[in-house]
Design a protein around this motif. Structure first.
Motif, PDB file in Angstrom:
ATOM      1  N   LYS A  14      -8.396  -1.734 -10.296  1.00  0.00           N
ATOM      2  CA  LYS A  14      -9.717  -1.138 -10.089  1.00  0.00           C
ATOM      3  C   LYS A  14      -9.723  -0.371  -8.771  1.00  0.00           C
ATOM      4  O   LYS A  14     -10.298  -0.795  -7.773  1.00  0.00           O
ATOM      5  CB  LYS A  14     -10.798  -2.221 -10.083  1.00  0.00           C
ATOM      6  N   ALA A  15      -9.038   0.773  -8.787  1.00  0.00           N
ATOM      7  CA  ALA A  15      -8.942   1.663  -7.628  1.00  0.00           C
ATOM      8  C   ALA A  15      -8.590   3.049  -8.137  1.00  0.00           C
ATOM      9  O   ALA A  15      -7.916   3.181  -9.165  1.00  0.00           O
ATOM     10  CB  ALA A  15      -7.881   1.165  -6.646  1.00  0.00           C
ATOM     11  N   PRO A  16      -9.024   4.088  -7.417  1.00  0.00           N
ATOM     12  CA  PRO A  16      -8.681   5.453  -7.834  1.00  0.00           C
ATOM     13  C   PRO A  16      -7.173   5.696  -7.774  1.00  0.00           C
ATOM     14  O   PRO A  16      -6.460   5.093  -6.966  1.00  0.00           O
ATOM     15  CB  PRO A  16      -9.412   6.336  -6.831  1.00  0.00           C
ATOM     16  N   LYS A  17      -6.717   6.587  -8.634  1.00  0.00           N
ATOM     17  CA  LYS A  17      -5.289   6.906  -8.726  1.00  0.00           C
ATOM     18  C   LYS A  17      -4.687   7.289  -7.374  1.00  0.00           C
ATOM     19  O   LYS A  17      -3.584   6.856  -7.049  1.00  0.00           O
ATOM     20  CB  LYS A  17      -5.117   8.045  -9.743  1.00  0.00           C
ATOM     21  N   HIS A  18      -5.386   8.080  -6.573  1.00  0.00           N
ATOM     22  CA  HIS A  18      -4.811   8.516  -5.294  1.00  0.00           C
ATOM     23  C   HIS A  18      -4.614   7.333  -4.341  1.00  0.00           C
ATOM     24  O   HIS A  18      -3.663   7.312  -3.571  1.00  0.00           O
ATOM     25  CB  HIS A  18      -5.648   9.629  -4.655  1.00  0.00           C
ATOM     26  N   LYS A  19      -5.471   6.332  -4.419  1.00  0.00           N
ATOM     27  CA  LYS A  19      -5.314   5.141  -3.569  1.00  0.00           C
ATOM     28  C   LYS A  19      -4.110   4.317  -4.022  1.00  0.00           C
ATOM     29  O   LYS A  19      -3.356   3.792  -3.198  1.00  0.00           O
ATOM     30  CB  LYS A  19      -6.574   4.279  -3.599  1.00  0.00           C
ATOM     31  N   VAL A  20      -3.925   4.203  -5.325  1.00  0.00           N
ATOM     32  CA  VAL A  20      -2.774   3.469  -5.851  1.00  0.00           C
ATOM     33  C   VAL A  20      -1.494   4.203  -5.471  1.00  0.00           C
ATOM     34  O   VAL A  20      -0.517   3.586  -5.027  1.00  0.00           O
ATOM     35  CB  VAL A  20      -2.885   3.271  -7.381  1.00  0.00           C
ATOM     36  N   PHE A  21      -1.489   5.518  -5.620  1.00  0.00           N
ATOM     37  CA  PHE A  21      -0.307   6.301  -5.256  1.00  0.00           C
ATOM     38  C   PHE A  21       0.044   6.095  -3.777  1.00  0.00           C
ATOM     39  O   PHE A  21       1.211   5.882  -3.429  1.00  0.00           O
ATOM     40  CB  PHE A  21      -0.515   7.783  -5.553  1.00  0.00           C
ATOM     41  N   GLU A  22      -0.945   6.147  -2.912  1.00  0.00           N
ATOM     42  CA  GLU A  22      -0.703   5.913  -1.477  1.00  0.00           C
ATOM     43  C   GLU A  22      -0.103   4.530  -1.252  1.00  0.00           C
ATOM     44  O   GLU A  22       0.821   4.368  -0.459  1.00  0.00           O
ATOM     45  CB  GLU A  22      -2.012   6.037  -0.686  1.00  0.00           C
ATOM     46  N   ALA A  23      -0.621   3.530  -1.948  1.00  0.00           N
ATOM     47  CA  ALA A  23      -0.172   2.153  -1.741  1.00  0.00           C
ATOM     48  C   ALA A  23       1.269   1.917  -2.191  1.00  0.00           C
ATOM     49  O   ALA A  23       1.941   1.041  -1.663  1.00  0.00           O
ATOM     50  CB  ALA A  23      -1.111   1.187  -2.462  1.00  0.00           C
ATOM     51  N   VAL A  24       1.752   2.707  -3.171  1.00  0.00           N
ATOM     52  CA  VAL A  24       3.126   2.527  -3.642  1.00  0.00           C
ATOM     53  C   VAL A  24       4.106   3.515  -3.014  1.00  0.00           C
ATOM     54  O   VAL A  24       5.315   3.364  -3.192  1.00  0.00           O
ATOM     55  CB  VAL A  24       3.231   2.599  -5.185  1.00  0.00           C
ATOM     56  N   SER A  25       3.608   4.495  -2.260  1.00  0.00           N
ATOM     57  CA  SER A  25       4.509   5.527  -1.736  1.00  0.00           C
ATOM     58  C   SER A  25       4.508   5.668  -0.218  1.00  0.00           C
ATOM     59  O   SER A  25       5.463   6.225   0.334  1.00  0.00           O
ATOM     60  CB  SER A  25       4.174   6.882  -2.359  1.00  0.00           C
ATOM     61  N   LEU A  26       3.478   5.219   0.460  1.00  0.00           N
ATOM     62  CA  LEU A  26       3.414   5.381   1.919  1.00  0.00           C
ATOM     63  C   LEU A  26       3.845   4.101   2.624  1.00  0.00           C
ATOM     64  O   LEU A  26       3.316   3.014   2.340  1.00  0.00           O
ATOM     65  CB  LEU A  26       1.997   5.764   2.359  1.00  0.00           C
ATOM     66  N   PRO A  27       4.804   4.208   3.555  1.00  0.00           N
ATOM     67  CA  PRO A  27       5.333   3.026   4.225  1.00  0.00           C
ATOM     68  C   PRO A  27       4.264   2.117   4.841  1.00  0.00           C
ATOM     69  O   PRO A  27       4.368   0.897   4.749  1.00  0.00           O
ATOM     70  CB  PRO A  27       6.250   3.610   5.302  1.00  0.00           C
ATOM     71  N   GLU A  28       3.238   2.702   5.440  1.00  0.00           N
ATOM     72  CA  GLU A  28       2.222   1.858   6.081  1.00  0.00           C
ATOM     73  C   GLU A  28       1.474   0.995   5.070  1.00  0.00           C
ATOM     74  O   GLU A  28       0.963  -0.068   5.414  1.00  0.00           O
ATOM     75  CB  GLU A  28       1.246   2.694   6.909  1.00  0.00           C
ATOM     76  N   HIS A  29       1.448   1.416   3.814  1.00  0.00           N
ATOM     77  CA  HIS A  29       0.841   0.598   2.760  1.00  0.00           C
ATOM     78  C   HIS A  29       1.864  -0.375   2.161  1.00  0.00           C
ATOM     79  O   HIS A  29       1.518  -1.525   1.876  1.00  0.00           O
ATOM     80  CB  HIS A  29       0.254   1.480   1.658  1.00  0.00           C
ATOM     81  N   LEU A  30       3.102   0.069   1.978  1.00  0.00           N
ATOM     82  CA  LEU A  30       4.145  -0.821   1.455  1.00  0.00           C
ATOM     83  C   LEU A  30       4.269  -2.071   2.316  1.00  0.00           C
ATOM     84  O   LEU A  30       4.466  -3.173   1.800  1.00  0.00           O
ATOM     85  CB  LEU A  30       5.491  -0.097   1.396  1.00  0.00           C
ATOM     86  N   ASN A  31       4.125  -1.895   3.621  1.00  0.00           N
ATOM     87  CA  ASN A  31       4.255  -3.024   4.539  1.00  0.00           C
ATOM     88  C   ASN A  31       3.147  -4.059   4.372  1.00  0.00           C
ATOM     89  O   ASN A  31       3.273  -5.181   4.864  1.00  0.00           O
ATOM     90  CB  ASN A  31       4.270  -2.532   5.988  1.00  0.00           C
TER      91      ASN A  31
END
Length: 144
Positions: A14-31
């Motif tokens: 339950k999140a917009p696609k761009h937020k999910v993409f950021e979470a799986v692709s940006l290091p600061e979110h991966l951490n």
């Protein structure tokens, strides 16, 4: 004839696609849901450092990067079981959220490492879901 094995997990977030993409692709979110320290740029051909410990300090190359749609990494320096593999996230926009299709392909054996990775990915993807939906962050030391 060689056989390869694959891991697949699908989930709704339950999140917009761009937020999910950021979470799986940006290091600061991966951490915040997977790695201890990640670095890299989400562009095809770029190298990501996926650091979990000094012993597990792995590298992967971006092989697919379509903003807000797909992000895939091919392992280039890890352990012997992970090295031939590629994992990725494919995203579809749905009403009230995003449908995530996860794949981790080209495992050479259906061994303990493969089975453990499948189990761990399920747990980690649930952590990703909780991070995006609730802002929940599990400290790295508490992730298995």
């Amino acid at each position: 004839m060689s056989t390869s094995f694959a891991i697949y997990h699908n989930l709704f977030i339950k999140a917009p696609k761009h937020k999910v993409f950021e979470a799986v692709s940006l290091p600061e979110h991966l951490n915040l849901w997977w790695t201890l320290k990640a670095s890299g740029e989400p562009r095809v051909g770029e190298t990501y450092n996926l650091n979990f410990t000094d012993t597990y300090n792995w590298f992967a190359k971006v092989v697919v990067c379509t903003p807000n749609k797909a992000f895939h990494l091919k392992m280039i320096q890890s352990d012997a079981d992970w090295n031939p593999t590629t994992f990725g996230f494919d995203l579809d926009e749905k009403e009230n959220g995003t449908y995530l299709r996860f794949s981790h392909i080209n495992w050479s054996q259906c061994n303990d490492a493969y089975k453990t990775a499948s189990f761990c990915w399920a747990i980690l993807l649930n952590a990703l879901k909780n991070y995006l939906e609730q802002g929940s962050v599990v400290p790295f030391e508490a992730r298995n």
